[in-house]
Scaffold this active site. Sequence first.
Site, PDB file in Angstrom:
ATOM      1  N   ASN A 105      13.218 -24.551  20.382  1.00 25.47           N
ATOM      2  CA  ASN A 105      11.751 -24.570  20.363  1.00 25.47           C
ATOM      3  C   ASN A 105      11.274 -24.535  18.920  1.00 25.47           C
ATOM      4  O   ASN A 105      11.933 -23.955  18.064  1.00 25.47           O
ATOM      5  CB  ASN A 105      11.231 -23.331  21.104  1.00 25.47           C
ATOM      6  N   HIS A 107       8.185 -23.176  16.547  1.00 28.34           N
ATOM      7  CA  HIS A 107       7.064 -22.242  16.584  1.00 28.34           C
ATOM      8  C   HIS A 107       6.392 -22.209  15.205  1.00 28.34           C
ATOM      9  O   HIS A 107       7.080 -22.134  14.186  1.00 28.34           O
ATOM     10  CB  HIS A 107       7.559 -20.845  16.977  1.00 28.34           C
TER      11      HIS A 107
HETATM   12  C1  GRF Z   1       3.483 -27.496  16.657  1.00 27.86           C
HETATM   13  O1  GRF Z   1       2.723 -27.070  15.576  1.00 27.86           O
HETATM   14  C2  GRF Z   1       4.451 -26.441  17.113  1.00 27.86           C
HETATM   15  O2  GRF Z   1       4.761 -25.520  16.139  1.00 27.86           O
HETATM   16  C3  GRF Z   1       3.724 -25.742  18.238  1.00 27.86           C
HETATM   17  O3  GRF Z   1       2.926 -26.725  18.819  1.00 27.86           O
HETATM   18  C4  GRF Z   1       2.603 -27.740  17.877  1.00 27.86           C
HETATM   19  C5  GRF Z   1       2.852 -29.065  18.508  1.00 27.86           C
HETATM   20  O4  GRF Z   1       2.300 -30.115  17.778  1.00 27.86           O
HETATM   21  N1  GRF Z   1       4.680 -25.132  19.121  1.00 27.86           N
HETATM   22  P1  GRF Z   1       2.614 -31.624  18.133  1.00 27.86           P
HETATM   23  O5  GRF Z   1       2.265 -31.821  19.594  1.00 27.86           O
HETATM   24  O6  GRF Z   1       4.068 -31.873  17.869  1.00 27.86           O
HETATM   25  O7  GRF Z   1       1.733 -32.450  17.237  1.00 27.86           O
END
Ligand code: GRF
Length: 187
Positions: A105, A107
């Site tokens: 994941n 984060h």
């Molecule tokens: C990312 O910033 C990630 O850290 C978080 O959700 C966001 C997803 O962005 N978990 P994207 O959909 O990849 O543009």
Amino acid sequence: MVKKNTCVFISGKGSNLKSLILNTREYNFPINIKLVITNNPSAEGIIHAKKNNIPFLLINTKKNNFENIILNKIKEHKISLICLAGYMKIISKNFINNFRKKIINIHPSLLPKFKGLNTFERILKENEKKTGCTIHAIDEKLDAGKIINQKFFFINSNDTAKDLKNKTQKLEYRAFPEAIIKIYRYN
Ligand code: GRF
């Protein structure tokens, strides 16, 4: 080199999905994205799956057995890595135990700090000096599995939550592929 079949889960914009797809074009990048799954019919990120001819599955999470539907699809595509890239649903213990392979994941904070939602607002409130992103393995505890990769930057005094998000996401596009390379280099 045999690339690992990978599934990316998204719920929104999919900019990390886009960046991962670009990386898979490198012949020595260890994965290929074979499936995209979303729980959100209006996830903008679906466009990247469509443009790149990657099969995608829109899943109705109101159905009781939705995780079994996902598990079946994943088996069908012989997936050995799941990348959660902005997937806004919690993965159940049952799913983790059934899949048995790697789930990672991304984060938007320097874990273990600022688990959960509204990270950027909380980071500003706490007057943090630096922040960044973390790629970690998924276990049953939310945002708590083993850390695979982190990148950080120093926060400016005039940075807004939006600035933090932009700066963090720029780092994410490097940190996620690096994490995947790390996993397969050491395994
Ligand atoms: C990312 O910033 C990630 O850290 C978080 O959700 C966001 C997803 O962005 N978990 P994207 O959909 O990849 O543009």
